[in-house]
Design an enzyme around this catalytic site. Structure first.
Site, PDB file in Angstrom:
ATOM      1  N   ASP A  79       1.315   3.162   3.114  1.00 40.81           N
ATOM      2  CA  ASP A  79       2.103   2.570   4.198  1.00 40.81           C
ATOM      3  C   ASP A  79       3.572   2.459   3.839  1.00 40.81           C
ATOM      4  O   ASP A  79       4.417   2.204   4.697  1.00 40.81           O
ATOM      5  CB  ASP A  79       1.595   1.149   4.514  1.00 40.81           C
ATOM      6  N   ASP A 122       0.862  -1.178   0.000  1.00 38.66           N
ATOM      7  CA  ASP A 122       0.000   0.000   0.000  1.00 38.66           C
ATOM      8  C   ASP A 122       0.904   1.235   0.000  1.00 38.66           C
ATOM      9  O   ASP A 122       1.707   1.411   0.910  1.00 38.66           O
ATOM     10  CB  ASP A 122      -0.874  -0.028   1.267  1.00 38.66           C
ATOM     11  N   CYS A 173      27.424  -5.631   1.466  1.00 44.37           N
ATOM     12  CA  CYS A 173      27.575  -7.091   1.423  1.00 44.37           C
ATOM     13  C   CYS A 173      29.052  -7.464   1.315  1.00 44.37           C
ATOM     14  O   CYS A 173      29.505  -8.416   1.963  1.00 44.37           O
ATOM     15  CB  CYS A 173      26.773  -7.683   0.259  1.00 44.37           C
ATOM     16  N   CYS A 194      26.329 -16.852  -0.410  1.00 42.95           N
ATOM     17  CA  CYS A 194      25.175 -16.475   0.401  1.00 42.95           C
ATOM     18  C   CYS A 194      23.872 -16.566  -0.386  1.00 42.95           C
ATOM     19  O   CYS A 194      22.904 -17.156   0.060  1.00 42.95           O
ATOM     20  CB  CYS A 194      25.360 -15.062   0.966  1.00 42.95           C
ATOM     21  N   HIS A 195      23.819 -15.935  -1.568  1.00 44.48           N
ATOM     22  CA  HIS A 195      22.524 -15.767  -2.239  1.00 44.48           C
ATOM     23  C   HIS A 195      22.145 -16.891  -3.191  1.00 44.48           C
ATOM     24  O   HIS A 195      20.982 -17.027  -3.536  1.00 44.48           O
ATOM     25  CB  HIS A 195      22.487 -14.419  -2.951  1.00 44.48           C
ATOM     26  N   CYS A 209      29.220 -13.636  -3.441  1.00 43.11           N
ATOM     27  CA  CYS A 209      27.780 -13.376  -3.493  1.00 43.11           C
ATOM     28  C   CYS A 209      27.047 -14.709  -3.574  1.00 43.11           C
ATOM     29  O   CYS A 209      26.033 -14.932  -2.903  1.00 43.11           O
ATOM     30  CB  CYS A 209      27.419 -12.549  -4.726  1.00 43.11           C
ATOM     31  N   CYS A 219      12.721  18.747 -20.775  1.00 40.85           N
ATOM     32  CA  CYS A 219      13.117  17.906 -21.908  1.00 40.85           C
ATOM     33  C   CYS A 219      12.270  16.654 -22.039  1.00 40.85           C
ATOM     34  O   CYS A 219      11.934  16.231 -23.136  1.00 40.85           O
ATOM     35  CB  CYS A 219      14.581  17.489 -21.776  1.00 40.85           C
ATOM     36  N   HIS A 220      11.914  16.053 -20.893  1.00 38.67           N
ATOM     37  CA  HIS A 220      11.281  14.725 -20.931  1.00 38.67           C
ATOM     38  C   HIS A 220       9.769  14.764 -20.812  1.00 38.67           C
ATOM     39  O   HIS A 220       9.118  13.737 -20.980  1.00 38.67           O
ATOM     40  CB  HIS A 220      11.811  13.854 -19.783  1.00 38.67           C
ATOM     41  N   CYS A 278      22.483  14.158 -17.672  1.00 42.87           N
ATOM     42  CA  CYS A 278      21.515  15.227 -17.959  1.00 42.87           C
ATOM     43  C   CYS A 278      21.822  16.469 -17.134  1.00 42.87           C
ATOM     44  O   CYS A 278      21.789  17.588 -17.630  1.00 42.87           O
ATOM     45  CB  CYS A 278      20.084  14.753 -17.662  1.00 42.87           C
TER      46      CYS A 278
END
Lengths: 283, 159
Positions: A75, A72, A244, A202-203, A199, A103-104, A136
């Site tokens: 929240d 939400d 990490c 762990c992952h 990495c 510009c955008h 930019c």
């Protein structure tokens, strides 16, 4: 006999950990503001060569209360910063007297950017969203570059990510992007620091397990920048990487370094198919 | 220079702990057998299981509970990246446990378990958890005395 007892004990320990709130949740759906749910589970892309059986968003590893905050926008504590990003989108700054909007047009025109970045710029160098923003600012607006993890940069990257909410991550990894992908992949499997952890240790090998108080996820970036409850603020992808690697008792890399751009591309590629969350909430 | 300071510090810690600094085996001189076990005590003196329990729970020292569940330890948030250590002394001898704590990679090739009694080589070694480069060669994560203390505690884990 002894073996069986050990196996039983191990199963028991696992079972206990499981009931103590270990996810990933099997059935939670990330429906934001009652909209159709985002993709939080996806088949692993072929280029992962079986490294993960299935892609699972970090959202599914979080507890119910944290998950609910992301469902939400009222929240979600990140949305205050998204609003500030929208303000600076419209604000004129720099010697050229321009705003981003000059510009955008509407920020909606940047739909898809978060899902496809990092990507090569016109000169063939790999750039993160932050690089495009600073390009930019310095070259088109005559304004100062923002620091990688400065508040205005985090706010702007958050506002841009919301435009891609729900789009599957789809970064380019072939052709001229391939060397960056390979560099990032090497880093992903390098065991850094005095603890010699990669990495992947762990992952990839341990997602779903607890490392002290932390429930390891697959470490995807589709939710970034992320609102971290621990920091009470937004966190960039490179800042997360930095933390990490630091936690392996290693000399880490700098935010905005070429190494982290390459790693960012590879980690994004591991998550191809998962939806951009458009500001995740994580512990 | 840093080397000498490091050696002095290690020596001092060992002296304070047991007064046997002279008998300590340096990380590079440790003898592992073909299964990764270390027969001889690293200090020549028995470890203190009470201190070992603290080393295993403390984040700044062993932090073994980050990855292992140990019922006998009063530490919160025990992890499950590694197997539960309950009953470890039923499964392993003292020499094997010493090898596992000092450098588990001799026993389990490629294990994620860090090596606690070695000085490298490491890739991008850092200065503890600061994210900065290490200042000179790193001392092992645990001293010889701490390794022996941990081994002494592990030897109490019988079911």
């Amino acid at each position: 006999m002894k073996k069986t007892a050990t196996a039983l004990a191990a199963l028991l320990a696992l079972g206990l950990a499981g009931s103590a709130g270990a996810d990933p949740s099997e059935d939670a759906e990330l429906s934001i503001n009652g909209e159709p749910p985002l993709i939080t589970r996806a088949p692993a892309p072929a280029h992962l060569e079986g490294a993960l059986p299935e892609l699972i968003s970090g959202w599914l590893y979080r507890d119910e209360a944290t998950r609910a905050m992301e469902m939400d926008d009222f929240d979600n504590p990140a949305m205050v910063f998204v609003d500030q990003g929208l303000d600076s989108w419209a604000a004129v700054e720099g010697s050229a007297g321009k705003s981003c909007a000059a510009c955008h047009g509407d920020i909606e025109s940047l739909k898809g950017v978060r899902a496809t970045t990092p990507k090569l710029n016109a000169a063939g160098a790999l750039w993160s969203v932050e690089d495009f923003i600073n390009d930019c600012r310095t070259n088109r607006m005559g304004a100062e570059a923002w620091g990688w993890s400065s508040d205005p940069m985090l706010n702007m990257t958050a506002a841009i990510s919301v435009q891609s909410r729900g789009l599957p991550v789809a970064v380019e990894i072939d052709g001229p992007a391939a060397p960056y992908y390979e560099q990032g992949k090497d880093m992903y499997y390098t065991r850094y620091g005095q603890l010699e952890l990669s990495c992947a240790n762990c992952h990839e090998q341990n997602n779903g397990n607890m490392i002290r108080a932390d429930h390891l996820s697959q470490g995807h970036t589709a939710g970034f920048p992320t609102y971290r409850l621990k920091n009470a603020g937004l966190v960039s992808i490179h800042n997360r990487f930095k933390g990490c690697i630091r936690d392996t008792r290693a000399e880490t890399f700098n935010e905005g370094s070429d190494e982290f751009r390459a790693l960012e591309l590879y980690v994004a590629a591991r998550g191809m198919g998962l939806a951009v969350e458009g500001v995740a909430v994580r512990p | 220079m840093t080397r000498i300071a490091g050696m002095l510090a290690t020596g001092l810690a060992a002296t304070l702990a047991c007064g046997m600094a002279w008998a300590e085996t340096a990380p590079g001189a440790v003898q592992y057998d073909e299964y990764g076990a270390i027969a001889a005590s690293l200090t020549g003196a028995p470890g203190d299981p009470g201190v070992g329990a603290k080393v295993m729970s403390s984040r700044a020292e062993g932090n073994c509970v980050a990855c292992h569940q140990v019922s006998a330890l009063d530490a919160d948030f025990q992890g499950n990246v590694g197997p539960s250590l309950d009953g470890a002394a039923d499964r392993w001898s003292e020499a094997e446990l010493r090898g596992l704590v000092a450098d588990a990679k001799h026993t389990f090739e490629g294990t994620v378990m860090p090596s606690f009694y070695k000085t490298g080589p490491y890739i991008r070694p850092g200065d503890a958890y600061t994210g900065k480069a290490a200042k000179g060669e790193l001392p092992p994560i645990l001293t010889a005395t701490q390794v022996e203390d941990v081994v002494a505690f592990l030897m109490t884990l019988k079911e």
